[in-house]
Design a protein around this motif. Structure first.
Motif, short mmCIF file in Angstrom:
data_model
loop_
_atom_site.label_atom_id
_atom_site.label_comp_id
_atom_site.label_asym_id
_atom_site.label_seq_id
_atom_site.Cartn_x
_atom_site.Cartn_y
_atom_site.Cartn_z
N TYR A 74 -10.28 55.39 -32.33
CA TYR A 74 -10.15 54.10 -33.00
C TYR A 74 -11.51 53.43 -33.08
CZ TYR A 74 -9.15 49.14 -33.59
OH TYR A 74 -9.16 47.85 -34.03
N GLU A 75 -12.25 53.48 -31.98
CA GLU A 75 -13.59 52.87 -31.96
C GLU A 75 -14.50 53.55 -32.98
OE1 GLU A 75 -14.49 50.15 -30.30
OE2 GLU A 75 -12.46 50.01 -29.48
N LYS A 76 -14.43 54.86 -33.07
CA LYS A 76 -15.28 55.60 -34.02
C LYS A 76 -14.88 55.30 -35.47
CE LYS A 76 -16.21 59.39 -30.82
NZ LYS A 76 -16.11 60.83 -30.59
N PHE A 77 -13.59 55.32 -35.75
CA PHE A 77 -13.14 55.05 -37.11
C PHE A 77 -13.44 53.61 -37.52
CE2 PHE A 77 -10.11 58.71 -36.53
CZ PHE A 77 -10.59 59.47 -37.58
N SER A 78 -13.39 52.69 -36.58
CA SER A 78 -13.56 51.27 -36.91
C SER A 78 -14.97 50.93 -37.38
CB SER A 78 -13.17 50.39 -35.73
OG SER A 78 -14.10 50.52 -34.68
N THR A 79 -15.92 51.84 -37.19
CA THR A 79 -17.28 51.56 -37.66
C THR A 79 -17.39 51.56 -39.17
OG1 THR A 79 -17.94 53.88 -37.53
CG2 THR A 79 -18.32 52.52 -35.56
N ARG A 80 -16.46 52.26 -39.86
CA ARG A 80 -16.54 52.35 -41.32
C ARG A 80 -15.24 52.05 -42.05
NH1 ARG A 80 -20.03 57.74 -42.71
NH2 ARG A 80 -21.98 56.67 -43.08
N LEU A 81 -14.12 52.06 -41.35
CA LEU A 81 -12.84 51.85 -42.02
C LEU A 81 -12.34 50.43 -41.77
CD1 LEU A 81 -10.93 55.16 -41.14
CD2 LEU A 81 -12.27 54.65 -43.18
N THR A 82 -11.56 49.94 -42.71
CA THR A 82 -10.92 48.63 -42.54
C THR A 82 -9.70 48.81 -41.64
OG1 THR A 82 -9.40 48.87 -44.40
CG2 THR A 82 -11.62 47.99 -44.89
N PRO A 83 -9.19 47.73 -41.07
CA PRO A 83 -7.97 47.85 -40.25
C PRO A 83 -6.79 48.45 -41.03
CG PRO A 83 -9.04 45.77 -39.78
CD PRO A 83 -9.79 46.39 -40.94
N LYS A 84 -6.66 48.12 -42.29
CA LYS A 84 -5.56 48.68 -43.09
C LYS A 84 -5.74 50.18 -43.29
CE LYS A 84 -4.35 44.45 -45.47
NZ LYS A 84 -4.28 43.75 -46.75
N GLN A 85 -6.97 50.62 -43.48
CA GLN A 85 -7.22 52.05 -43.61
C GLN A 85 -6.92 52.76 -42.30
OE1 GLN A 85 -11.29 51.73 -44.96
NE2 GLN A 85 -10.74 52.35 -47.05
N MET A 86 -7.28 52.13 -41.19
CA MET A 86 -7.02 52.75 -39.89
C MET A 86 -5.52 52.83 -39.61
SD MET A 86 -10.14 51.70 -37.38
CE MET A 86 -9.83 49.96 -37.42
N MET A 87 -4.74 51.91 -40.15
CA MET A 87 -3.29 52.02 -39.99
C MET A 87 -2.78 53.31 -40.61
SD MET A 87 -1.78 48.19 -40.50
CE MET A 87 -0.09 48.72 -40.25
N LEU A 88 -3.35 53.71 -41.74
CA LEU A 88 -2.94 54.96 -42.36
C LEU A 88 -3.26 56.15 -41.47
CD1 LEU A 88 -4.04 54.34 -46.06
CD2 LEU A 88 -1.71 54.36 -45.16
N VAL A 89 -4.39 56.08 -40.77
CA VAL A 89 -4.80 57.18 -39.90
C VAL A 89 -3.90 57.25 -38.67
CG1 VAL A 89 -6.66 58.06 -38.43
CG2 VAL A 89 -7.19 57.08 -40.67
N PHE A 90 -3.68 56.11 -38.02
CA PHE A 90 -3.02 56.11 -36.72
C PHE A 90 -1.50 55.91 -36.78
CE2 PHE A 90 -7.40 55.06 -35.59
CZ PHE A 90 -7.62 56.02 -34.62
N MET A 91 -1.00 55.34 -37.85
CA MET A 91 0.43 55.08 -37.92
C MET A 91 1.20 56.22 -38.57
SD MET A 91 0.69 52.19 -36.39
CE MET A 91 2.15 51.29 -36.84
N GLY A 92 0.51 57.17 -39.13
CA GLY A 92 1.15 58.37 -39.59
C GLY A 92 1.67 58.35 -41.02
N PRO A 93 2.40 59.40 -41.37
CA PRO A 93 2.86 59.61 -42.74
C PRO A 93 3.75 58.50 -43.30
CG PRO A 93 3.06 61.63 -41.49
CD PRO A 93 2.69 60.54 -40.53
N ALA A 94 4.49 57.80 -42.47
CA ALA A 94 5.38 56.75 -42.98
C ALA A 94 4.58 55.66 -43.67
CB ALA A 94 6.22 56.17 -41.86
N MET A 95 3.44 55.27 -43.11
CA MET A 95 2.59 54.27 -43.74
C MET A 95 2.00 54.85 -45.02
SD MET A 95 2.59 51.41 -42.23
CE MET A 95 1.26 50.68 -43.13
#
Length: 168
Positions: A116-137
């Motif tokens: 999460y820390e690594k992804f947060s350097t370039r992704l927005t919180p909404k983009q990170m939701m797609l990464v961490f919340m899975g296929p349903a998002m």
């Protein structure tokens, strides 16, 4: 002669199991690559961020998969009608399985927090939701609907966490 045939049979069985494991690893790597490409498309990343994201996402998934593989017990309980058979375990064995499961989940969360820390350097919180919340998002993002996974309750077990009884 009988010993030779037994040895040959064991070698063939072992090589077949090894080939299945290689096939599974190849399918898992292919799925991860396709998932990374789909996420790039849905997040509308720039060409510059695309390469960075794919490499980091594959590293993230490989870390989670290695952790799962390392902590997975050698023998899984038998499944009967889709449910694991519990009658075969003593109370001590069942308790140890639960504690091992909690240990694995804690380690998975630690890996997710680190990435999460690594992804947060370039992704927005909404983009990170797609990464961490899975296929349903991701389904909601594909259909142009925000939060569709939340409304449908699309987070089940194995879908990036937060699933199962007592969701959220």
């Amino acid at each position: 002669m009988k010993k030779l045939l037994m040895t040959l049979a064991l070698v063939l069985i072992a090589s077949g199991a090894f080939a299945q494991k290689e096939d599974f690893a190849a399918r898992r790597a292919e799925w991860t690559q396709k998932r990374a490409e789909q996420l790039v498309k849905n997040m509308k990343l720039t060409d510059e961020d695309e390469g960075w994201f794919k490499a980091l996402y594959i590293e993230y998934q490989d870390s989670l998969n290695a952790l799962r593989d390392a902590l997975r017990p050698e023998t899984q309980p038998e499944e009967v009608n889709g449910m694991r058979e519990m009658k075969q375990f003593s109370d001590e064995e069942a308790q140890q399985m639960l504690l091992n499961q909690f240990n694995m989940e804690e380690k998975q969360v630690a890996v997710k927090r680190a990435y999460y820390e690594k992804f947060s350097t370039r992704l927005t919180p909404k983009q990170m939701m797609l990464v961490f919340m899975g296929p349903a998002m991701n389904r909601g993002a594909q259909n142009g609907q925000r939060g569709e996974g939340f409304r449908r309750g699309g987070f089940g077990p194995g879908m990036g966490g937060f699933g199962g009884p007592g969701r959220f």
